[in-house]
Design a protein around this motif. Structure first.
Motif, PDB file in Angstrom:
ATOM      1  N   UNK A  21      24.087 -11.011  36.445  1.00  0.00           N
ATOM      2  CA  UNK A  21      24.703  -9.703  36.630  1.00  0.00           C
ATOM      3  C   UNK A  21      25.357  -9.500  37.980  1.00  0.00           C
ATOM      4  N   UNK A  22      25.942 -10.546  38.526  1.00  0.00           N
ATOM      5  CA  UNK A  22      26.597 -10.415  39.823  1.00  0.00           C
ATOM      6  C   UNK A  22      27.789  -9.466  39.725  1.00  0.00           C
ATOM      7  N   UNK A  23      28.114  -8.827  40.854  1.00  0.00           N
ATOM      8  CA  UNK A  23      29.184  -7.840  40.911  1.00  0.00           C
ATOM      9  C   UNK A  23      30.334  -8.343  41.769  1.00  0.00           C
ATOM     10  N   UNK A  24      31.555  -7.966  41.401  1.00  0.00           N
ATOM     11  CA  UNK A  24      32.714  -8.379  42.177  1.00  0.00           C
ATOM     12  C   UNK A  24      33.029  -7.352  43.262  1.00  0.00           C
ATOM     13  N   UNK A  25      34.159  -7.532  43.941  1.00  0.00           N
ATOM     14  CA  UNK A  25      34.519  -6.664  45.067  1.00  0.00           C
ATOM     15  C   UNK A  25      34.753  -5.225  44.638  1.00  0.00           C
ATOM     16  N   UNK A  26      35.022  -5.007  43.362  1.00  0.00           N
ATOM     17  CA  UNK A  26      35.202  -3.655  42.836  1.00  0.00           C
ATOM     18  C   UNK A  26      33.906  -3.108  42.245  1.00  0.00           C
ATOM     19  N   UNK A  27      32.791  -3.823  42.478  1.00  0.00           N
ATOM     20  CA  UNK A  27      31.470  -3.460  41.974  1.00  0.00           C
ATOM     21  C   UNK A  27      31.424  -3.435  40.449  1.00  0.00           C
ATOM     22  N   UNK A  28      32.206  -4.308  39.840  1.00  0.00           N
ATOM     23  CA  UNK A  28      32.206  -4.511  38.401  1.00  0.00           C
ATOM     24  C   UNK A  28      31.564  -5.867  38.100  1.00  0.00           C
TER      25      UNK A  28
END
Length: 278
Positions: free
Chosen positions: A38-45
């Motif tokens: 469940x890692x998140x990207x720079x947009x917190x998605x």
């Protein structure tokens, strides 16, 4: 008296065995960059790897299954439009991986995409290019057939010595101090393909721990030494670093021109084992 001595020895041996049986192996929180984490990207998605086109004459190309900073560029400076921040984090946002990306559109040398720090990838290639590093095909590939312990996703790092940004070199940041027990390193394909003209050529990665901006200990792992090229993932013991709130990665080699590396300063990271919190 002899019986008493024998009884005492047996009791001591039993206690020793009991102590051994009660030894508790440390538990680890492992970051392996898999979708299930469940890692998140720079947009917190939620992180989604995708197709990306990299512009440039020598490193440009079309790549699949990659997460880089190109789509998150929102700032502009003298180089062009750029991203400089945490490209992806753990699901709880307590551990982040820095990355830098610019389109270099104002460069006098011509516009081209340039990055540094970390990128996520699912590309693997052990194809030989006759001693030349082919960035257009293997710019985001690991010199392996899978991730560490057969995982699907890994982080590829570029130690960009020409950048002036916070994350142009690979950094992992922790919001709370943690003890890193180990991590796995591998050669990037472009580094493994490179043929140096330096006698007794070597290539290593140095991992340094920081706590409250104070530099701590370091560990290093040689990935190339002469004709010996690490052919798979290498487990690196990081326990000597103690508690850290930042890890910084640096490529070192004897193939240099002045203060700059001639060799491709790329490497791969996977399966980061942290001592589990109680």
């Amino acid at each position: 008296m002899k019986k008493l001595l024998l009884f005492a020895f047996a009791a001591f041996a039993l206690a020793a065995c009991s102590d051994e049986d009660n030894t508790v192996e440390p538990r680890y929180d492992v970051i392996s960059f898999e979708k299930s984490e469940g890692m998140l990207d720079a947009a917190e998605m939620p992180v989604e790897l995708r197709d990306v086109t990299i512009a440039g004459d020598w490193a440009g190309g079309d790549f699949s299954n990659v997460l880089c900073g190109k789509e998150y560029m929102m700032n502009e400076d003298f180089n062009g439009t750029y991203f400089d921040g945490l490209l992806f984090t753990t699901a709880d946002k307590k551990i982040g991986f820095g990355s830098y990306f610019t389109d270099n559109k104002y460069s006098s040398y011509g516009a081209s995409d340039v990055w540094g720090g970390f990128v996520l990838s699912q590309n693997f290639s052990k194809r030989s290019n006759g001693g030349s590093a082919d960035y257009s095909k293997d710019g985001f590939s690991a010199w392996a057939t899978a991730g560490a312990n057969a995982s699907a996703t890994f982080a590829i790092a570029y130690d960009n010595g020409y950048g002036v940004y916070n994350y142009h070199t690979p950094k992992i940041e922790f919001t709370e101090p943690r003890k890193v027990a180990y991590l796995y390193l591998a050669n990037a394909t472009v580094a493994a393909q490179y043929t140096s003209r330096v006698e007794n050529y070597w290539f290593k990665v140095v991992v340094t721990g920081y706590l409250k901006n104070a530099e701590g200990g370091s560990v290093e792992q040689t990935l190339i030494e002469g004709e010996n090229i690490a052919a798979d993932w290498v487990k690196v013991d990081c326990s000597s670093l103690g508690e850290v709130d930042e890890l910084r990665f640096k490529v070192q080699s004897n193939d240099m021109s002045g203060n700059y590396l001639n060799c491709p300063a790329y490497f791969c990271v996977d399966e980061i084992g942290l001592i589990a919190e109680k």
